[in-house]
Each structure stands twice: as structure tokens, then as C-alpha cells.
Design a protein around this motif. Structure first.
Motif, mmCIF file in Angstrom:
data_model
loop_
_atom_site.group_PDB
_atom_site.id
_atom_site.type_symbol
_atom_site.label_atom_id
_atom_site.label_comp_id
_atom_site.label_asym_id
_atom_site.label_seq_id
_atom_site.Cartn_x
_atom_site.Cartn_y
_atom_site.Cartn_z
ATOM 1 N N GLN A 16 0.803 -1.219 0.000
ATOM 2 C CA GLN A 16 0.000 0.000 0.000
ATOM 3 C C GLN A 16 0.842 1.278 0.000
ATOM 4 O OE1 GLN A 16 -1.434 -2.840 1.616
ATOM 5 N NE2 GLN A 16 -2.788 -2.733 -0.179
ATOM 6 N N ARG A 17 2.100 1.201 0.474
ATOM 7 C CA ARG A 17 2.942 2.397 0.528
ATOM 8 C C ARG A 17 4.154 2.300 -0.392
ATOM 9 N NH1 ARG A 17 -1.155 3.981 2.272
ATOM 10 N NH2 ARG A 17 -1.564 4.842 4.374
ATOM 11 N N ALA A 18 4.232 1.230 -1.171
ATOM 12 C CA ALA A 18 5.247 1.061 -2.221
ATOM 13 C C ALA A 18 6.672 1.194 -1.691
ATOM 14 C CB ALA A 18 5.016 2.055 -3.360
ATOM 15 N N MET A 19 6.940 0.645 -0.534
ATOM 16 C CA MET A 19 8.292 0.675 0.018
ATOM 17 C C MET A 19 9.045 -0.578 -0.413
ATOM 18 S SD MET A 19 7.855 2.320 3.802
ATOM 19 C CE MET A 19 9.583 2.753 3.758
ATOM 20 N N ASP A 20 10.345 -0.419 -0.701
ATOM 21 C CA ASP A 20 11.121 -1.579 -1.142
ATOM 22 C C ASP A 20 11.659 -2.346 0.066
ATOM 23 O OD1 ASP A 20 13.600 -0.404 -0.262
ATOM 24 O OD2 ASP A 20 13.626 0.792 -2.097
ATOM 25 N N LEU A 21 12.232 -3.520 -0.217
ATOM 26 C CA LEU A 21 12.676 -4.408 0.855
ATOM 27 C C LEU A 21 13.829 -3.817 1.654
ATOM 28 C CD1 LEU A 21 12.459 -7.880 -0.929
ATOM 29 C CD2 LEU A 21 10.866 -6.887 0.718
ATOM 30 N N MET A 22 14.693 -3.039 1.019
ATOM 31 C CA MET A 22 15.794 -2.424 1.745
ATOM 32 C C MET A 22 15.273 -1.434 2.781
ATOM 33 S SD MET A 22 19.150 -0.378 0.317
ATOM 34 C CE MET A 22 19.774 -1.889 -0.411
ATOM 35 N N GLN A 23 14.275 -0.634 2.399
ATOM 36 C CA GLN A 23 13.693 0.312 3.345
ATOM 37 C C GLN A 23 13.016 -0.421 4.505
ATOM 38 O OE1 GLN A 23 11.325 2.446 0.338
ATOM 39 N NE2 GLN A 23 12.396 4.328 0.932
ATOM 40 N N ILE A 24 12.321 -1.516 4.185
ATOM 41 C CA ILE A 24 11.657 -2.288 5.237
ATOM 42 C C ILE A 24 12.686 -2.887 6.183
ATOM 43 C CG2 ILE A 24 10.259 -4.350 5.683
ATOM 44 C CD1 ILE A 24 8.682 -3.676 3.140
ATOM 45 N N GLY A 25 13.811 -3.353 5.644
ATOM 46 C CA GLY A 25 14.880 -3.852 6.498
ATOM 47 C C GLY A 25 15.416 -2.782 7.435
ATOM 48 N N GLN A 26 15.506 -1.551 6.940
ATOM 49 C CA GLN A 26 15.954 -0.444 7.789
ATOM 50 C C GLN A 26 14.932 -0.151 8.885
ATOM 51 O OE1 GLN A 26 16.493 2.519 4.767
ATOM 52 N NE2 GLN A 26 18.546 1.819 4.214
ATOM 53 N N LEU A 27 13.654 -0.293 8.558
ATOM 54 C CA LEU A 27 12.621 -0.092 9.573
ATOM 55 C C LEU A 27 12.724 -1.146 10.673
ATOM 56 C CD1 LEU A 27 9.493 0.769 7.379
ATOM 57 C CD2 LEU A 27 11.011 2.335 8.581
ATOM 58 N N TYR A 68 8.816 8.095 4.457
ATOM 59 C CA TYR A 68 9.724 7.206 5.161
ATOM 60 C C TYR A 68 10.047 7.653 6.594
ATOM 61 C CZ TYR A 68 14.044 4.616 6.090
ATOM 62 O OH TYR A 68 15.012 3.838 6.664
ATOM 63 N N PRO A 69 10.317 8.958 6.839
ATOM 64 C CA PRO A 69 10.650 9.359 8.216
ATOM 65 C C PRO A 69 9.548 9.047 9.230
ATOM 66 C CG PRO A 69 11.275 11.084 6.675
ATOM 67 C CD PRO A 69 10.475 10.084 5.896
ATOM 68 N N MET A 70 8.288 9.197 8.817
ATOM 69 C CA MET A 70 7.179 8.895 9.720
ATOM 70 C C MET A 70 7.132 7.406 10.045
ATOM 71 S SD MET A 70 5.717 11.834 10.274
ATOM 72 C CE MET A 70 3.997 11.648 10.708
ATOM 73 N N PHE A 71 7.356 6.578 9.032
ATOM 74 C CA PHE A 71 7.345 5.136 9.261
ATOM 75 C C PHE A 71 8.553 4.714 10.095
ATOM 76 C CE2 PHE A 71 5.219 5.153 4.886
ATOM 77 C CZ PHE A 71 3.969 5.312 5.445
ATOM 78 N N LEU A 72 9.679 5.396 9.907
ATOM 79 C CA LEU A 72 10.871 5.096 10.698
ATOM 80 C C LEU A 72 10.616 5.374 12.185
ATOM 81 C CD1 LEU A 72 13.862 4.190 10.191
ATOM 82 C CD2 LEU A 72 14.461 6.613 10.339
ATOM 83 N N LEU A 73 9.989 6.508 12.464
ATOM 84 C CA LEU A 73 9.634 6.830 13.849
ATOM 85 C C LEU A 73 8.638 5.814 14.397
ATOM 86 C CD1 LEU A 73 9.639 8.648 16.336
ATOM 87 C CD2 LEU A 73 7.904 10.080 15.205
ATOM 88 N N GLY A 74 7.674 5.428 13.567
ATOM 89 C CA GLY A 74 6.686 4.441 13.997
ATOM 90 C C GLY A 74 7.332 3.124 14.384
ATOM 91 N N TYR A 75 8.272 2.657 13.565
ATOM 92 C CA TYR A 75 8.914 1.379 13.873
ATOM 93 C C TYR A 75 9.843 1.487 15.079
ATOM 94 C CZ TYR A 75 7.296 -2.073 10.591
ATOM 95 O OH TYR A 75 6.523 -3.014 9.959
ATOM 96 N N PHE A 76 10.420 2.662 15.307
ATOM 97 C CA PHE A 76 11.191 2.860 16.529
ATOM 98 C C PHE A 76 10.281 2.701 17.748
ATOM 99 C CE2 PHE A 76 12.957 5.496 19.916
ATOM 100 C CZ PHE A 76 14.269 5.059 19.955
ATOM 101 N N LEU A 77 9.086 3.284 17.681
ATOM 102 C CA LEU A 77 8.130 3.172 18.786
ATOM 103 C C LEU A 77 7.579 1.760 18.925
ATOM 104 C CD1 LEU A 77 6.175 6.525 18.288
ATOM 105 C CD2 LEU A 77 7.820 5.984 20.100
ATOM 106 N N LEU A 78 7.621 0.982 17.842
ATOM 107 C CA LEU A 78 7.171 -0.414 17.911
ATOM 108 C C LEU A 78 7.988 -1.213 18.928
ATOM 109 C CD1 LEU A 78 5.502 -2.828 16.890
ATOM 110 C CD2 LEU A 78 7.081 -3.003 14.954
ATOM 111 N N GLY A 79 9.209 -0.751 19.209
ATOM 112 C CA GLY A 79 10.018 -1.409 20.229
ATOM 113 C C GLY A 79 9.359 -1.436 21.593
ATOM 114 N N SER A 80 8.378 -0.550 21.815
ATOM 115 C CA SER A 80 7.694 -0.506 23.113
ATOM 116 C C SER A 80 6.866 -1.757 23.370
ATOM 117 C CB SER A 80 6.797 0.732 23.196
ATOM 118 O OG SER A 80 5.800 0.705 22.198
#
Length: 335
Positions: free
Chosen positions: A187-198, A242-254
Motif C-alpha cells: 500500500q505504501r510502495a516501500m522496497d525491501l531495503m527500506q523495510i529492512g531499515q525499519l 519514510y521518516p514517519m514510518f521510521l519513527l513508527g517502527y522505533f516506537l514499535l520497540g515498546s
């Protein structure tokens, strides 16, 4: 295969916690490492899928170490709070969980996947050498503790209510997770490398949030971890870029922080002689929530991908209110 492993992981907690209370914690911890070492070598030496699945399922059973290990470190914590102790252990485990896949990926890419399992099996031998030398702890006898039930049974109203609230909280936080990578890719057309970074950002979030929220009163930390998971859900649903999703995945650590603090809160409801079984029941409750959430997420995603976030966000907010108003624990119980 994953279903078999998940089922084995779920049912293993109760007997392990019970035995930790009856025969001691070190024997159960050693048993987990022996099973882990054996299953590692079964996977490394297997030449057929059936044998590999057997080893993988056995490795899944080693999750029974959670209750004895939490009991062991709780008893050894000294002046630290239970929450601080468990979240620190979880944070250090997460450092290994971050480095391990990176190293495993490099070994698998350069020397082949089979070599990766051989390296892991040798690594488990190194780990086991340390565990052998941990000090045994005495089996604790039932004795009255201020503010706790005098009955040896855990089936009292406060503890059962706490288990129900824990199930609701973990279920609500788990719901959006299983298909988030699919959502970002489709749905957001992100590639696998970006997902790995998340995913790397999530690992960093686990360590940071365990070390920070773990310093707080366990009740407050648990509520803040749920709030962080609500923000993760909101950022993936409404975030753009991407920056919003990066922050979201950082918070997923909670999510891992919430699991640790759920265990820490449960300790204040039981006597030390029942600690292993109590931790086992909490772990089984959380594992059950983790098993039941993905099928609902799949059904929601197939009808409307965005609905996994709207439903999850509504459930997390409801769980926050339930935890705040109806938890049998208050801040003073967590000192």
C-alpha cells in the motif's frame, strides 16, 4: 511449521514455571539451554525437512525458560525494582537479537545457509558454558507476605483480573504488527531495503525504550508503552513518507517493553514461592494473545488493509482505559 512452534511455545510456560517453584530455577534454565543446544545441532546436521522441523519445534519449546529466568533474575535483583531488572535483561537480549541476524545473514550469504546453522550451534555451546556456572537458588517456601494472598493458589480475583487485562492489552498491541510489512510494501510502495531499515529501527527502539521506560514505576511504564504502541499504529495508518514510518517502527520497540513490564507488575500480586508459576501464566496469556491476533489481522487486511490500524488503535485506546481504571495494581504497589 510456525503454527507447531507457536503451540509448543505457548503450552511450555506453565509446567516450567511450576517446576521452577518446586525444584529450583537453575535446573530449568539448564534444561532450556540443553534443549536449545540439542535442537541447534539437529537443525545444523539435518538432511531432510522433517528432521529440520523437529529441531525447529524443539527450539521453540525453549521459550519455557522465560518464567524460570524471570524468577531467577527477580530473586537476584538486589535493590533494583522488578521492572528495571526485567527490562534491562530484555534490552540486552535485544542487542543480541539485532546483531545475530546481521551476522547470520553475512554468514549465510558468504558461506551458505547450512554453515549459518553450524555457526549457531557452536555459538550455543559457548553460551551453555556460561550458564552452567550460574549460582543455584534455594526453593522458596510458602510464607505470608504483606498485602498478598495467604493461599498458595494463584486463582484469586486480583490475579485473574490482571491476567485478563494483560490479555486485552497484548492482543490490541499485537493486532497491527503481523501485516505491517505487507502494508508498507503493497500500500505504501516501500522496497525491501527500506523495510529492512525499519526493522533495524525497531530493534534500536526495543533497547532504548526498555532502558528508559524500565526505569519508571512499572505501572506508569506499562501505560506509556501502550501509548507508544498507539502512536506506532497511528503513524503507519496516517503517516506519509519514510521518516514517519521510521519513527513508527522505533516506537514499535515498546511492545517488548510492555511485555517485560507486564511480568514485572504481576510479581507484586503473588508470593515468592509462586513466582515461577505466576510468570508462566503471564507468559502463556501473552502467547495466547499473540496467536489469536494474526488471524483477525489477516481477515481485516483482506477486506480493507487500513482497517488493521483503525481497529488496533481503537482497541489499544480501550485497553489503556481498562488498564488505567480497572487494573488491580496501583502505583504504590510497584515501589
Amino acid at each position: 511449521i510456525l503454527g507447531i512452534i507457536g503451540f509448543a511455545m505457548t503450552i511450555a510456560h506453565l509446567p516450567a514455571g511450576y517446576l521452577a517453584d518446586k525444584i529450583g530455577r537453575k535446573p530449568l534454565i539448564l534444561a532450556a539451554w540443553v534443549v536449545g543446544l540439542s535442537s541447534g545441532w539437529i537443525m545444523a546436521l539435518s538432511r531432510s525437512l522433517n528432521i529440520f522441523v523437529l529441531g525447529s519445534a524443539l527450539y521453540g519449546v525453549t521459550t519455557f525458560v522465560s518464567a524460570p529466568l524471570n524468577s531467577y533474575i527477580t530473586a537476584e535483583r538486589g535493590n533494583w525494582s522488578v521492572g528495571r531488572t526485567i527490562t534491562l535483561i530484555s534490552a540486552i537480549y535485544s542487542v543480541g537479537a539485532f546483531i545475530g541476524p546481521l551476522l547470520g545473514g553475512w554468514i549465510g550469504r558468504t558461506a551458505g545457509l547450512h554453515t549459518n546453522f553450524l555457526a549457531a550451534a557452536f555459538g550455543f555451546m559457548f553460551s551453555s558454558a556460561f550458564v552452567i556456572f550460574i549460582q543455584p537458588q534455594p526453593v522458596e517456601k510458602l510464607s505470608p507476605e504483606p498485602g498478598l494472598e495467604r493461599s498458595p493458589s494463584l486463582l484469586n480475583g486480583r490475579y485473574l483480573r490482571y491476567l485478563l487485562i494483560t490479555f486485552v492489552a497484548i492482543f490490541s498491541m499485537q493486532l497491527a504488527q503481523p501485516l505491517s510489512q505487507n502494508f508498507l510494501q503493497n500500500q505504501r510502495a516501500m522496497d525491501l531495503m527500506q523495510i529492512g531499515q525499519l526493522l533495524a529501527a525497531r530493534s534500536a527502539g526495543i533497547v532504548f525504550l526498555n532502558l528508559t521506560l524500565g526505569q519508571l514505576n512499572a505501572r506508569y511504564g506499562f501505560l506509556l508503552a501502550q501509548t507508544s504502541m498507539a502512536l506506532f499504529t497511528l503513524l503507519l495508518w496516517r503517516g506519509q513518507g519514510y521518516p514517519m514510518f521510521l519513527l513508527g517502527y522505533f516506537l514499535l520497540g515498546s511492545f517488548q517493553t510492555a511485555r517485560s513490564l507486564a511480568n514485572a507488575q504481576g510479581r507484586s500480586l503473588v508470593q515468592s514461592s509462586n513466582m515461577g508459576l505466576a510468570y508462566g501464566m503471564i507468559e502463556m496469556t501473552m502467547a495466547l494473545a499473540n496467536i489469536l491476533a494474526p488471524p483477525l489481522a489477516g481477515w481485516l487486511y483482506s477486506n480493507n488493509p487500513n482497517s488493521i490500524y483503525t481497529v488496533s488503535l481503537a482497541l489499544i485506546c480501550a485497553a489503556l482505559l481498562i488498564t488505567y481504571f480497572f487494573s488491580p495494581l496501583r502505583a504504590k504497589d510497584m515501589t
